[in-house]
Motif scaffolding. Structure first.
Motif, PDB file in Angstrom:
ATOM      1  N   ILE A   1     -31.171   8.038  10.314  1.00 46.46           N
ATOM      2  CA  ILE A   1     -29.711   8.070  10.501  1.00 46.46           C
ATOM      3  C   ILE A   1     -29.376   9.308  11.335  1.00 46.46           C
ATOM      4  O   ILE A   1     -29.173  10.398  10.807  1.00 46.46           O
TER       5      ILE A   1
ATOM      6  N   ILE B   1     -21.685   7.274   6.407  1.00 52.35           N
ATOM      7  CA  ILE B   1     -22.808   6.319   6.337  1.00 52.35           C
ATOM      8  C   ILE B   1     -22.291   4.909   5.991  1.00 52.35           C
ATOM      9  O   ILE B   1     -22.793   3.902   6.500  1.00 52.35           O
TER      10      ILE B   1
ATOM     11  N   VAL C   1     -24.496   1.217   7.121  1.00 45.28           N
ATOM     12  CA  VAL C   1     -25.838   1.367   6.533  1.00 45.28           C
ATOM     13  C   VAL C   1     -25.799   0.993   5.048  1.00 45.28           C
ATOM     14  O   VAL C   1     -26.763   0.447   4.512  1.00 45.28           O
TER      15      VAL C   1
END
Ligand code: AMP
Ligand code: MN
Ligand code: MN
Ligand code: MN
Length: 309
Positions: free
Chosen positions: A123, A149, A154
């Motif tokens: 990431i 995130i 994700v």
């Protein structure tokens, strides 16, 4: 001391966050939402920060909502991160302000390391991404990474991010040294406040270690423990009511609200404290005032005139 039942039964919410730390709403919006949800005694308790208290206090005053200045201090104890709430603090107190400034100071370096760790896990750019969710750059924390995130798709939600990343042993977790337990309690007491051990059910401590923590907290001058809070189950309400009894601690109640779509518990919506506990707000003037306001709002109109006649 005889305490009116309506003081004991006040809808107190003494744990909530704004954008000044890792909440979603502005301080005034949190106060307005608390009032709209029936809270009668409200504390804003941002992590390691006092910057939202003036705004939240002014919004509460405009609504006639009893307001208590608060803070939630990050503490390292026995290898665990512990949170200690300071309630009814004087935000102008220099030892408290200085202690909090030192506690905040390592956050940016920690966040950069978290970013590097997450990049190794696939990431990239998470530090910059997290900063876009920050209301106060001095207070960048795991929740801001979690929101970023989620935004990237994700994970489905913040809870899933904490499960897969950011928790101890997972990518994105960077161990950090926060304030000492005795120091945090001392800063709160220097500011005239009450130290409350936050959400004791959340710490990954066995019975013996938990007992040692509560003992050390009390020894340091801690006076109360959260019993009914957003992180506890009903069984934990009973368990920590028992701990409050055993250690002679007062009991607190707070949602730990962070935002409308994120928090498990809404402002003002928790059950009452179990009977026979001493509420942390028992002898606070703000609580007496809130109860008096509720009483006069309940009185039938013209009652005062009738009583005088
Ligand atoms: P930090 O102070 O940066 O370590 O961030 C701690 C904050 O992360 C807490 O105050 C919570 O708001 C949030 N948090 C910690 N663990 C979880 C979890 N399992 N699920 C959702 N939020 C969490
Ligand atoms: Mn938080
Ligand atoms: Mn906490
Ligand atoms: Mn909190």
């Amino acid at each position: 001391m005889s305490v009116p039942a309506d003081v004991l039964r006040l809808n107190a919410d003494l744990h909530a966050h704004s954008r000044v730390s890792d909440g979603v709403l502005a301080p005034a919006e949190v106060a307005r939402r608390a009032h709209a949800r029936g809270v009668q005694l409200f504390a804003l308790t941002d992590h390691d920060e006092l910057g939202g208290l003036t705004e939240a206090g002014a919004a509460a005053a405009a609504l006639g909502l009893a307001f208590v200045p608060g803070v939630e201090i990050s503490v390292s104890w026995g290898g665990e991160t512990i949170h200690v709430l300071g309630l009814r603090i004087d935000p102008g107190c220099a030892p408290l302000r200085d202690g909090l400034a030192r506690t905040r100071s390592g956050r940016d370096a920690r966040a950069r390391e978290m970013g590097e760790d997450l990049a190794r896990a696939g990431i990239a750019g998470a530090y910059q991404g997290a900063l876009r969710f920050v209301g106060n750059p001095a207070m960048v924390g795991r929740t801001h990474f979690a929101r970023h995130i989620v935004e990237r798709g994700v994970c489905r939600d913040v809870a899933e991010v904490f499960q897969r990343y950011l928790s101890e042993g997972r990518p994105g977790f960077v161990a950090h040294r926060w304030a000492g337990l005795a120091d945090a309690v001392q800063w709160i007491r220097a500011a005239g406040g009450v130290a409350v051990l936050a959400h004791p059910g959340r710490y990954r401590l066995g019975e013996t270690a938990l007992w040692a923590l509560v003992g050390a907290f009390r020894e340091a001058g801690g006076e109360a423990i959260e019993v009914v809070c957003g992180s506890h189950t009903r069984d934990q309400y009973r368990r920590f009511a028992q701990v409050a009894h055993e250690f002679g601690l007062r009991a607190s109640r707070g949602s730990d609200f962070h935002g409308p779509d994120e928090s498990r518990v809404e402002l003002g919506s928790l059950p009452a404290l179990p009977d026979a506990l001493v509420p942390v707000w028992l002898d606070w003037p703000e609580a007496a005032w809130a109860a008096a306001c509720a009483r006069s709002a309940r009185a039938p109109s013209g009652a005062t005139t009738a009583a005088r006649a």
